[in-house]
Design a protein around this motif. Structure first.
Motif, PDB file in Angstrom:
ATOM      1  N   GLY A   1       0.822  -1.212   0.000  1.00 46.73           N
ATOM      2  CA  GLY A   1       0.000   0.000   0.000  1.00 46.73           C
ATOM      3  C   GLY A   1       0.851   1.255   0.000  1.00 46.73           C
ATOM      4  O   GLY A   1       0.513   2.262  -0.635  1.00 46.73           O
ATOM      5  N   PHE A   2       1.965   1.192   0.694  1.00 46.49           N
ATOM      6  CA  PHE A   2       2.898   2.311   0.724  1.00 46.49           C
ATOM      7  C   PHE A   2       3.494   2.537  -0.658  1.00 46.49           C
ATOM      8  O   PHE A   2       3.695   3.676  -1.085  1.00 46.49           O
ATOM      9  CB  PHE A   2       4.005   2.017   1.743  1.00 46.49           C
ATOM     10  N   VAL A   3       3.774   1.437  -1.383  1.00 51.90           N
ATOM     11  CA  VAL A   3       4.277   1.554  -2.754  1.00 51.90           C
ATOM     12  C   VAL A   3       3.255   2.279  -3.625  1.00 51.90           C
ATOM     13  O   VAL A   3       3.592   3.202  -4.370  1.00 51.90           O
ATOM     14  CB  VAL A   3       4.575   0.159  -3.348  1.00 51.90           C
ATOM     15  N   VAL A   4       1.989   1.864  -3.521  1.00 50.44           N
ATOM     16  CA  VAL A   4       0.937   2.470  -4.343  1.00 50.44           C
ATOM     17  C   VAL A   4       0.847   3.969  -4.084  1.00 50.44           C
ATOM     18  O   VAL A   4       0.846   4.787  -5.018  1.00 50.44           O
ATOM     19  CB  VAL A   4      -0.426   1.804  -4.070  1.00 50.44           C
ATOM     20  N   GLU A   5       0.775   4.354  -2.811  1.00 49.37           N
ATOM     21  CA  GLU A   5       0.626   5.775  -2.489  1.00 49.37           C
ATOM     22  C   GLU A   5       1.844   6.571  -2.924  1.00 49.37           C
ATOM     23  O   GLU A   5       1.723   7.687  -3.454  1.00 49.37           O
ATOM     24  CB  GLU A   5       0.385   5.939  -0.983  1.00 49.37           C
ATOM     25  N   THR A   6       3.042   6.015  -2.721  1.00 46.79           N
ATOM     26  CA  THR A   6       4.263   6.699  -3.137  1.00 46.79           C
ATOM     27  C   THR A   6       4.257   6.949  -4.642  1.00 46.79           C
ATOM     28  O   THR A   6       4.528   8.059  -5.112  1.00 46.79           O
ATOM     29  CB  THR A   6       5.507   5.866  -2.759  1.00 46.79           C
ATOM     30  N   GLU A   7       3.933   5.899  -5.414  1.00 47.10           N
ATOM     31  CA  GLU A   7       3.992   6.024  -6.864  1.00 47.10           C
ATOM     32  C   GLU A   7       2.915   6.963  -7.395  1.00 47.10           C
ATOM     33  O   GLU A   7       3.151   7.711  -8.353  1.00 47.10           O
ATOM     34  CB  GLU A   7       3.857   4.644  -7.516  1.00 47.10           C
ATOM     35  N   ARG A   8       1.727   6.953  -6.800  1.00 42.29           N
ATOM     36  CA  ARG A   8       0.674   7.877  -7.247  1.00 42.29           C
ATOM     37  C   ARG A   8       1.088   9.334  -6.996  1.00 42.29           C
ATOM     38  O   ARG A   8       0.822  10.214  -7.812  1.00 42.29           O
ATOM     39  CB  ARG A   8      -0.651   7.571  -6.537  1.00 42.29           C
ATOM     40  N   GLN A   9       1.743   9.575  -5.858  1.00 42.12           N
ATOM     41  CA  GLN A   9       2.201  10.936  -5.589  1.00 42.12           C
ATOM     42  C   GLN A   9       3.322  11.338  -6.537  1.00 42.12           C
ATOM     43  O   GLN A   9       3.403  12.496  -6.965  1.00 42.12           O
ATOM     44  CB  GLN A   9       2.635  11.054  -4.125  1.00 42.12           C
ATOM     45  N   VAL A  10       4.208  10.388  -6.885  1.00 43.41           N
ATOM     46  CA  VAL A  10       5.275  10.684  -7.842  1.00 43.41           C
ATOM     47  C   VAL A  10       4.684  11.006  -9.211  1.00 43.41           C
ATOM     48  O   VAL A  10       5.123  11.947  -9.889  1.00 43.41           O
ATOM     49  CB  VAL A  10       6.268   9.507  -7.938  1.00 43.41           C
ATOM     50  N   GLU A  11       3.685  10.237  -9.632  1.00 42.53           N
ATOM     51  CA  GLU A  11       3.015  10.533 -10.904  1.00 42.53           C
ATOM     52  C   GLU A  11       2.493  11.966 -10.914  1.00 42.53           C
ATOM     53  O   GLU A  11       2.636  12.680 -11.927  1.00 42.53           O
ATOM     54  CB  GLU A  11       1.839   9.582 -11.106  1.00 42.53           C
ATOM     55  N   ALA A  12       1.891  12.382  -9.807  1.00 44.84           N
ATOM     56  CA  ALA A  12       1.313  13.728  -9.741  1.00 44.84           C
ATOM     57  C   ALA A  12       2.395  14.795  -9.848  1.00 44.84           C
ATOM     58  O   ALA A  12       2.219  15.800 -10.556  1.00 44.84           O
ATOM     59  CB  ALA A  12       0.531  13.889  -8.440  1.00 44.84           C
ATOM     60  N   HIS A  13       3.534  14.609  -9.177  1.00 43.68           N
ATOM     61  CA  HIS A  13       4.546  15.665  -9.249  1.00 43.68           C
ATOM     62  C   HIS A  13       5.258  15.654 -10.600  1.00 43.68           C
ATOM     63  O   HIS A  13       5.698  16.706 -11.072  1.00 43.68           O
ATOM     64  CB  HIS A  13       5.480  15.639  -8.039  1.00 43.68           C
ATOM     65  N   ILE A  14       5.323  14.488 -11.265  1.00 42.74           N
ATOM     66  CA  ILE A  14       5.878  14.480 -12.624  1.00 42.74           C
ATOM     67  C   ILE A  14       4.975  15.268 -13.558  1.00 42.74           C
ATOM     68  O   ILE A  14       5.447  16.017 -14.425  1.00 42.74           O
ATOM     69  CB  ILE A  14       6.081  13.035 -13.118  1.00 42.74           C
ATOM     70  N   ASP A  15       3.664  15.124 -13.385  1.00 42.86           N
ATOM     71  CA  ASP A  15       2.733  15.923 -14.191  1.00 42.86           C
ATOM     72  C   ASP A  15       2.973  17.416 -13.980  1.00 42.86           C
ATOM     73  O   ASP A  15       2.947  18.211 -14.932  1.00 42.86           O
ATOM     74  CB  ASP A  15       1.287  15.580 -13.831  1.00 42.86           C
ATOM     75  N   GLU A  16       3.204  17.815 -12.724  1.00 43.34           N
ATOM     76  CA  GLU A  16       3.492  19.225 -12.427  1.00 43.34           C
ATOM     77  C   GLU A  16       4.759  19.675 -13.143  1.00 43.34           C
ATOM     78  O   GLU A  16       4.818  20.779 -13.697  1.00 43.34           O
ATOM     79  CB  GLU A  16       3.660  19.415 -10.918  1.00 43.34           C
ATOM     80  N   HIS A  17       5.782  18.830 -13.155  1.00 42.86           N
ATOM     81  CA  HIS A  17       7.045  19.194 -13.788  1.00 42.86           C
ATOM     82  C   HIS A  17       6.917  19.261 -15.305  1.00 42.86           C
ATOM     83  O   HIS A  17       7.495  20.138 -15.945  1.00 42.86           O
ATOM     84  CB  HIS A  17       8.133  18.195 -13.394  1.00 42.86           C
ATOM     85  N   LEU A  18       6.146  18.346 -15.887  1.00 38.61           N
ATOM     86  CA  LEU A  18       5.936  18.383 -17.338  1.00 38.61           C
ATOM     87  C   LEU A  18       5.233  19.676 -17.748  1.00 38.61           C
ATOM     88  O   LEU A  18       5.492  20.217 -18.830  1.00 38.61           O
ATOM     89  CB  LEU A  18       5.120  17.168 -17.782  1.00 38.61           C
ATOM     90  N   ALA A  19       4.353  20.174 -16.873  1.00 41.92           N
ATOM     91  CA  ALA A  19       3.664  21.428 -17.167  1.00 41.92           C
ATOM     92  C   ALA A  19       4.561  22.641 -16.956  1.00 41.92           C
ATOM     93  O   ALA A  19       4.344  23.695 -17.560  1.00 41.92           O
ATOM     94  CB  ALA A  19       2.420  21.549 -16.289  1.00 41.92           C
TER      95      ALA A  19
END
Length: 217
Positions: free
Chosen positions: A142-160
């Motif tokens: 579960g910790f893996v899932v939450e970590t990766e979902r948050q990383v996806e979100a900040h990558i989206d911020e960086h791409l923008a």
């Protein structure tokens, strides 16, 4: 006729040495990617100084994120009760090594450097991963899932936020995002439990602090 030998069982001490070696390679070494750098085929344009510094700051954040991911997964794997869970975590960590190498290469191209606080980021993340793993493998995943979902979100911020013509950084982040999504999906399929409140919020707050500091240091 030669008989194939059974896989070697690692003792606690062997694993401790393995974890120490991984830590040194991540923080002080030069990790080598198994896959080609996704940005290698993109043109390396000359940016003006503010854009170059901004791109470097964002890629330093992503590099720190990969340092933390290595530490989290290794900390979780160190206490995982099920060998399949441990193997899952270490497989994900190997792909994070690719990300780490790609981000380090992009930082060099941008005439910049990794975070000066990487030893601190690694140590803290390893401890958090080990504590999460002690709750059991369902919480571990579960910790893996939450970590990766948050990383996806900040990558989206960086791409923008990246300069529009920084196609090398964009190519790297695009593959990283796809990998992180797959890691989360695999962890969910393997039996991840949903983390209770306020753990996800605390993780997000820690991530925000890391991003603020790593952008400059």
């Amino acid at each position: 006729m030669t008989t194939a030998s059974a896989p070697r069982h690692l003792s606690r001490f062997d694993r401790l040495l393995d974890d120490a070696q991984r830590a040194l390679e991540t923080v002080l070494g030069a990790p080598v990617a198994e896959r080609p750098n996704p940005g290698a085929g993109e043109p390396d344009i000359v940016m003006d100084e503010p854009d170059r510094r901004h791109a470097a700051g964002l890629m330093r954040i992503n590099h720190v994120g990969e340092v933390c991911a290595q530490a989290l997964y290794c900390g979780q794997a160190a206490v995982a009760r099920d060998e399949a869970t441990r193997a899952h975590l270490l497989e994900a960590a190997q792909e994070e090594t690719d990300h780490l190498a790609w981000c380090a290469e992009r930082l060099r191209e941008l005439d910049s450097r990794p975070s000066l606080l990487n030893p601190l980021w690694y140590g803290g993340s390893f401890a958090i991963g080990a504590l999460a793993g002690l709750r059991g493998d369902g919480w571990n995943l579960g910790f893996v899932v939450e970590t990766e979902r948050q990383v996806e979100a900040h990558i989206d911020e960086h791409l923008a936020s990246l300069p529009g013509d920084d196609h090398r950084s964009r190519a790297i982040l695009g593959v990283m995002k796809a990998d992180e999504a797959r890691h989360a999906d695999n962890a969910e399929a393997a039996g991840a439990r949903i983390l209770p409140f306020p753990v996800p919020r605390l993780m997000a707050a820690a991530s925000k602090l890391m991003k603020t500091v790593a952008y400059r240091l």
